[in-house]
Design an enzyme around this catalytic site. Structure first.
Site, mmCIF file in Angstrom:
data_model
loop_
_atom_site.group_PDB
_atom_site.id
_atom_site.type_symbol
_atom_site.label_atom_id
_atom_site.label_comp_id
_atom_site.label_asym_id
_atom_site.label_seq_id
_atom_site.Cartn_x
_atom_site.Cartn_y
_atom_site.Cartn_z
ATOM 1 N N GLU A 18 -0.390 -9.693 -18.018
ATOM 2 C CA GLU A 18 -0.495 -8.699 -16.961
ATOM 3 C C GLU A 18 -1.401 -7.532 -17.338
ATOM 4 O O GLU A 18 -2.222 -7.100 -16.542
ATOM 5 C CB GLU A 18 0.940 -8.213 -16.700
ATOM 6 C CG GLU A 18 1.116 -7.215 -15.630
ATOM 7 C CD GLU A 18 2.589 -6.854 -15.438
ATOM 8 O OE1 GLU A 18 3.400 -7.023 -16.372
ATOM 9 O OE2 GLU A 18 2.924 -6.404 -14.347
ATOM 10 N N GLU A 63 9.028 -13.103 -21.249
ATOM 11 C CA GLU A 63 8.723 -11.732 -20.846
ATOM 12 C C GLU A 63 7.564 -11.170 -21.683
ATOM 13 O O GLU A 63 6.670 -10.502 -21.149
ATOM 14 C CB GLU A 63 9.985 -10.865 -20.970
ATOM 15 C CG GLU A 63 9.797 -9.363 -20.842
ATOM 16 C CD GLU A 63 9.168 -8.913 -19.529
ATOM 17 O OE1 GLU A 63 8.996 -9.723 -18.618
ATOM 18 O OE2 GLU A 63 8.817 -7.722 -19.436
ATOM 19 N N CYS A 104 0.861 -1.174 0.000
ATOM 20 C CA CYS A 104 0.000 0.000 0.000
ATOM 21 C C CYS A 104 0.900 1.227 0.000
ATOM 22 O O CYS A 104 2.107 1.121 0.164
ATOM 23 C CB CYS A 104 -0.865 0.005 1.257
ATOM 24 S SG CYS A 104 -1.801 -1.519 1.428
ATOM 25 N N LYS A 156 4.056 -9.899 -20.045
ATOM 26 C CA LYS A 156 3.555 -8.537 -20.279
ATOM 27 C C LYS A 156 2.121 -8.585 -20.780
ATOM 28 O O LYS A 156 1.258 -7.828 -20.353
ATOM 29 C CB LYS A 156 4.471 -7.854 -21.295
ATOM 30 C CG LYS A 156 4.645 -6.411 -21.118
ATOM 31 C CD LYS A 156 5.814 -6.047 -20.229
ATOM 32 C CE LYS A 156 5.664 -6.572 -18.828
ATOM 33 N NZ LYS A 156 6.834 -6.466 -18.017
ATOM 34 N N ASN A 181 1.183 0.293 5.860
ATOM 35 C CA ASN A 181 1.624 -0.536 4.737
ATOM 36 C C ASN A 181 2.451 -1.663 5.334
ATOM 37 O O ASN A 181 3.403 -1.403 6.073
ATOM 38 C CB ASN A 181 2.490 0.316 3.795
ATOM 39 C CG ASN A 181 3.247 -0.525 2.783
ATOM 40 O OD1 ASN A 181 2.731 -1.532 2.296
ATOM 41 N ND2 ASN A 181 4.450 -0.117 2.463
ATOM 42 N N GLY A 182 2.096 -2.901 5.034
ATOM 43 C CA GLY A 182 2.843 -4.037 5.569
ATOM 44 C C GLY A 182 1.887 -5.103 6.044
ATOM 45 O O GLY A 182 0.691 -5.074 5.713
ATOM 46 N N HIS A 223 6.643 -30.856 -27.209
ATOM 47 C CA HIS A 223 6.601 -31.754 -26.053
ATOM 48 C C HIS A 223 5.321 -31.590 -25.249
ATOM 49 O O HIS A 223 5.260 -32.000 -24.089
ATOM 50 C CB HIS A 223 7.834 -31.541 -25.174
ATOM 51 C CG HIS A 223 9.105 -31.927 -25.857
ATOM 52 N ND1 HIS A 223 9.426 -33.228 -26.164
ATOM 53 C CD2 HIS A 223 10.125 -31.169 -26.356
ATOM 54 C CE1 HIS A 223 10.593 -33.278 -26.792
ATOM 55 N NE2 HIS A 223 11.032 -32.026 -26.930
ATOM 56 N N LYS A 277 2.709 -2.426 -8.185
ATOM 57 C CA LYS A 277 4.084 -2.316 -8.685
ATOM 58 C C LYS A 277 5.099 -2.922 -7.717
ATOM 59 O O LYS A 277 5.994 -3.638 -8.122
ATOM 60 C CB LYS A 277 4.397 -0.833 -8.904
ATOM 61 C CG LYS A 277 5.762 -0.559 -9.469
ATOM 62 C CD LYS A 277 5.730 -0.647 -10.963
ATOM 63 C CE LYS A 277 7.087 -0.412 -11.594
ATOM 64 N NZ LYS A 277 7.180 -1.123 -12.884
ATOM 65 N N TRP A 304 -3.749 -2.043 -1.424
ATOM 66 C CA TRP A 304 -3.724 -3.296 -2.178
ATOM 67 C C TRP A 304 -4.028 -4.358 -1.120
ATOM 68 O O TRP A 304 -3.218 -4.619 -0.236
ATOM 69 C CB TRP A 304 -2.347 -3.533 -2.803
ATOM 70 C CG TRP A 304 -2.303 -4.718 -3.704
ATOM 71 C CD1 TRP A 304 -2.600 -4.756 -5.046
ATOM 72 C CD2 TRP A 304 -1.922 -6.049 -3.353
ATOM 73 N NE1 TRP A 304 -2.441 -6.028 -5.527
ATOM 74 C CE2 TRP A 304 -2.020 -6.837 -4.519
ATOM 75 C CE3 TRP A 304 -1.509 -6.670 -2.161
ATOM 76 C CZ2 TRP A 304 -1.724 -8.210 -4.541
ATOM 77 C CZ3 TRP A 304 -1.221 -8.032 -2.183
ATOM 78 C CH2 TRP A 304 -1.325 -8.782 -3.368
ATOM 79 N N ARG A 316 1.380 1.515 -5.990
ATOM 80 C CA ARG A 316 1.554 0.560 -4.897
ATOM 81 C C ARG A 316 0.258 -0.155 -4.531
ATOM 82 O O ARG A 316 0.268 -1.140 -3.784
ATOM 83 C CB ARG A 316 2.084 1.286 -3.644
ATOM 84 C CG ARG A 316 3.359 2.045 -3.860
ATOM 85 C CD ARG A 316 3.804 2.729 -2.596
ATOM 86 N NE ARG A 316 4.207 1.770 -1.588
ATOM 87 C CZ ARG A 316 5.420 1.252 -1.492
ATOM 88 N NH1 ARG A 316 6.362 1.626 -2.335
ATOM 89 N NH2 ARG A 316 5.714 0.376 -0.561
HETATM 90 C C1 AGP Z 1 6.474 -6.863 -14.382
HETATM 91 O O1 AGP Z 1 5.767 -6.274 -15.409
HETATM 92 C C2 AGP Z 1 5.727 -7.124 -13.179
HETATM 93 N N1 AGP Z 1 5.000 -6.016 -12.722
HETATM 94 C C3 AGP Z 1 6.391 -7.938 -12.109
HETATM 95 O O2 AGP Z 1 6.595 -9.210 -12.631
HETATM 96 C C4 AGP Z 1 7.719 -7.426 -11.500
HETATM 97 O O3 AGP Z 1 8.737 -7.506 -12.439
HETATM 98 C C5 AGP Z 1 8.037 -8.254 -10.250
HETATM 99 O O4 AGP Z 1 7.023 -8.074 -9.302
HETATM 100 C C6 AGP Z 1 9.369 -7.926 -9.674
HETATM 101 O O5 AGP Z 1 9.437 -6.591 -9.238
HETATM 102 P P1 AGP Z 1 10.812 -5.933 -8.855
HETATM 103 O O6 AGP Z 1 11.654 -5.900 -10.080
HETATM 104 O O7 AGP Z 1 10.456 -4.572 -8.361
HETATM 105 O O8 AGP Z 1 11.435 -6.783 -7.788
#
Ligand code: AGP
Length: 590
Positions: A474, A467, A2, A471, A100-101, A490, A585, A74, A27
């Protein structure tokens, strides 16, 4: 995961807190709320939804008072509803807290407090205002009550508390969650992230674990864990507000994709001697383990390939959430490299702490310069891509890759050569980003109704396939899988049928011919082939033409169109790519 904010000063608190919360929405954005002290009472407004929506319904910015706290949530403990949104209050509505936590012992605390207090939410946070209430009823000041409350908490926290008994004051504390304080001419601020300070804040300070902070009209003071005042060094704040606004783009994600040519060049602002020293550390280590999550882990997989191919140094990549299951193999002769944009991902932090306990040397590769991870690691490399606000990592990924190139080539004394190549790639990227947008948008429009996408590649580009798929999932919520092309037969080939998009990353290198064979297998089952390549082949249904580069550098040019494809598919599916559902994030929970 958060974001929290507090302000005490000469100005009305609500608009300032609201402005900062907007910068913390990366966040968490399932609920938002604020509490201010006005005319001796706490006014609290909170609700579910994005901050802007909560404001539209509840007029957050109009709340009166010159002392206030705010929160974007969050959800971890308790569903997303108004009651569980922060701030949380004590029984008499005299104390309000944002947090937050995760309070790990919240069940025990709730059980004990419930005998004497009325707890209304399902959250772990709600214990904090009631603990403070008990302390203040004994006659303690707000800051002493906060200090005593922290002594009963287990887990991670950064929290801020206000009380009608101390109307011009905020007290707070942190453990394993970020919290910084800032001084402006108009007043004092506290926030989860220094990016969220308003422009008037020129100096800021970190809060150490165990410390209690007090913000009041006189400024900011710090108490150590015994309650004794301590002096603190304030640092100049150097963040340009341009770096954290959308600069005319519809979304941060698109802005950050477009920034990559420039940010890639910033990744090259490093000290060559330091990289030489780090290269020696890597070469000398008995074993090297790279740990990371999500996109950062895919950068690490490219790094593993580079270490092996360029410097003949084998290493392993362990996803941080699994790290502790391998901790038995980590010892004092191990070098653990942790990769994290935010530098506060809980799984990564946990892995690094484990590694340190085992006596390993730790090197972190981070974007946030003042992150917790940077501060606990033995050595740090900054990737320098500036604030990345969109939840989807883009520019941080390419800068992480650049750092791995520099490390790999430092091991063979070719640092300068790598810098030159990476600089050339940055110009390449510029033409590619600007030349592709329209075509990729068209492809997205054609394929937006598909339910599954498959991404295939070989060699160093395998991590790019993964990746690209991450993306897409997500931001567009379309199912996607990335895999080595040779693995398709496979099992996964069973899922390829008429109309299923297969994104094939097939640069004109040593993988090209075998890639074409795998593409043919998918095409024969009806797959729609999106070829990401510098070499045309009639087998592609859509050809995204990339520039030719030296083969080891292809990941930097193949990933960009995949970021653009994910972005435009999200737009076609009418999702906000900057705020994907259920995500945040900084992932500060394990
Ligand atoms: C990437 O688009 C994601 N939001 C997520 O996988 C991110 O890379 C992951 O949570 C790791 O975050 P960080 O690099 O801040 O540790």
């Amino acid at each position: 995961m958060c974001g929290i904010v507090g302000y005490v000063g000469k100005e009305e608190a609500a608009p300032l807190i609201y402005g900062s919360l907007g910068k913390l929405e990366y966040r968490g954005y399932d609920s938002a709320g604020m509490a201010c002290i006005a005319n001796g009472s706490i006014v609290c407004k909170k609700d579910i939804g994005l901050l802007e929506e909560v404001d539209r319904r509840n007029h957050l910015v109009d709340m009166p008072g010159k002392t206030g706290i705010g929160h974007v949530r969050w959800a971890t403990h308790g569903s997303v509803n108004q009651t569980n949104a922060h701030p949380h209050r004590d029984c008499k509505n005299k104390i309000a807290v944002v947090h937050n936590g995760i309070i790990e012992n919240y069940k025990e605390l709730r059980a004990a407090l419930s005998l004497r207090h009325k707890l209304v939410s399902e959250t772990d946070t709600e214990v904090i205002p009631h603990l403070i209430e008990e302390e203040m009823e004994k006659g303690e000041s707000l800051e002493t009550a906060v200090l005593h409350a922290t002594q009963q908490l287990k887990g991670s926290y950064a929290f801020l508390a206000i009380s009608t008994e101390a109307p011009g004051k905020i007290a707070g504390a942190r453990k394993d969650s970020p919290l910084v304080v800032g001084l402006g001419e108009d007043g004092s601020y506290a926030t989860s992230d220094s990016y969220a300070f308003p422009a008037q804040v020129r100096q800021y300070a970190f809060i150490d674990e165990g410390e209690v902070i007090v913000l009041d009209q006189g400024g900011i003071s710090f108490l150590d864990s015994s309650g004794t005042p301590r002096q603190k060094e304030f640092l100049p704040l150097k963040i340009s507000s341009d770096a954290v606004d959308k600069a005319g783009y519809d979304h941060y994600m698109l802005k950050e994709i477009s920034e990559q040519p420039e940010t890639l060049r910033c990744s090259l602002i490093q000290d060559k001697n330091y990289f030489t020293e780090l290269a020696m550390d890597i070469l000398r280590a008995k074993q090297v383990v790279i740990t990371a999550c999500g996109t950062s882990r895919f950068a690490a997989l490219v790094g593993r390939y580079l270490f092996s191919k360029v410097s003949k140094k084998f290493c392993d990549v362990i996803m941080s959430s699994e790290f502790h299951y391998f901790a038995d193999s980590v010892d004092a002769a191990t070098l653990v490299i942790a990769v994290s944009q935010s530098g506060e991902t809980a799984d990564v932090m946990e892995g690094v702490k484990r590694a340190k306990e085992k006596g390993a040397t730790t090197l972190s590769i981070v974007n946030r310069p003042d992150s917790l991870l940077a501060r606990i690691s033995d050595k740090v490399i900054h990737i320098n891509c500036g604030p990345e606000i969109s939840v989807a990592a883009t520019k941080s990924f390419t800068n992480q890759l650049a750092v791995f190139y520099l490390l790999a080539y430092s091991m063979v004394n070719k640092y300068d050569w790598a810098v030159e190549r990476l600089r050339d790639i940055s110009y390449n990227m510029f033409y590619s980003i600007n030349g592709h947008g329209h075509q990729i948008k068209n492809i997205a429009e054609i394929l937006a109704d598909r339910k599954d996408f498959y991404y295939i590649a070989r060699g160093i580009n395998y991590a790019i396939a993964s990746e690209g798929a991450l993306k897409l999932k997500e931001v567009s919520y379309i199912h996607a899988e990335g895999m080595p092309a040779g693995e398709l037969k496979h099992g996964t080939l069973a899922l390829i049928e008429k109309g299923v998009p297969v994104v094939a990353i097939c640069p004109n290198d040593y993988t090209f011919d075998e890639m074409l064979n795998n593409i043919a297998e998918a095409k024969a089952r009806g797959g729609v082939i999106i070829g990401v390549s510098d070499r045309f082949d009639p087998i592609y249904d859509h050809w995204i033409k990339i520039n030719q580069v030296e083969e080891i550098f292809y990941p930097l040019v193949t990933v960009v169109p995949l970021q653009q494809l994910a972005y435009y598919l999200a737009r076609c599916c009418q999702h906000n790519p900057d705020k994907p559902r259920n995500l945040a994030k900084s992932v500060t929970v394990k």
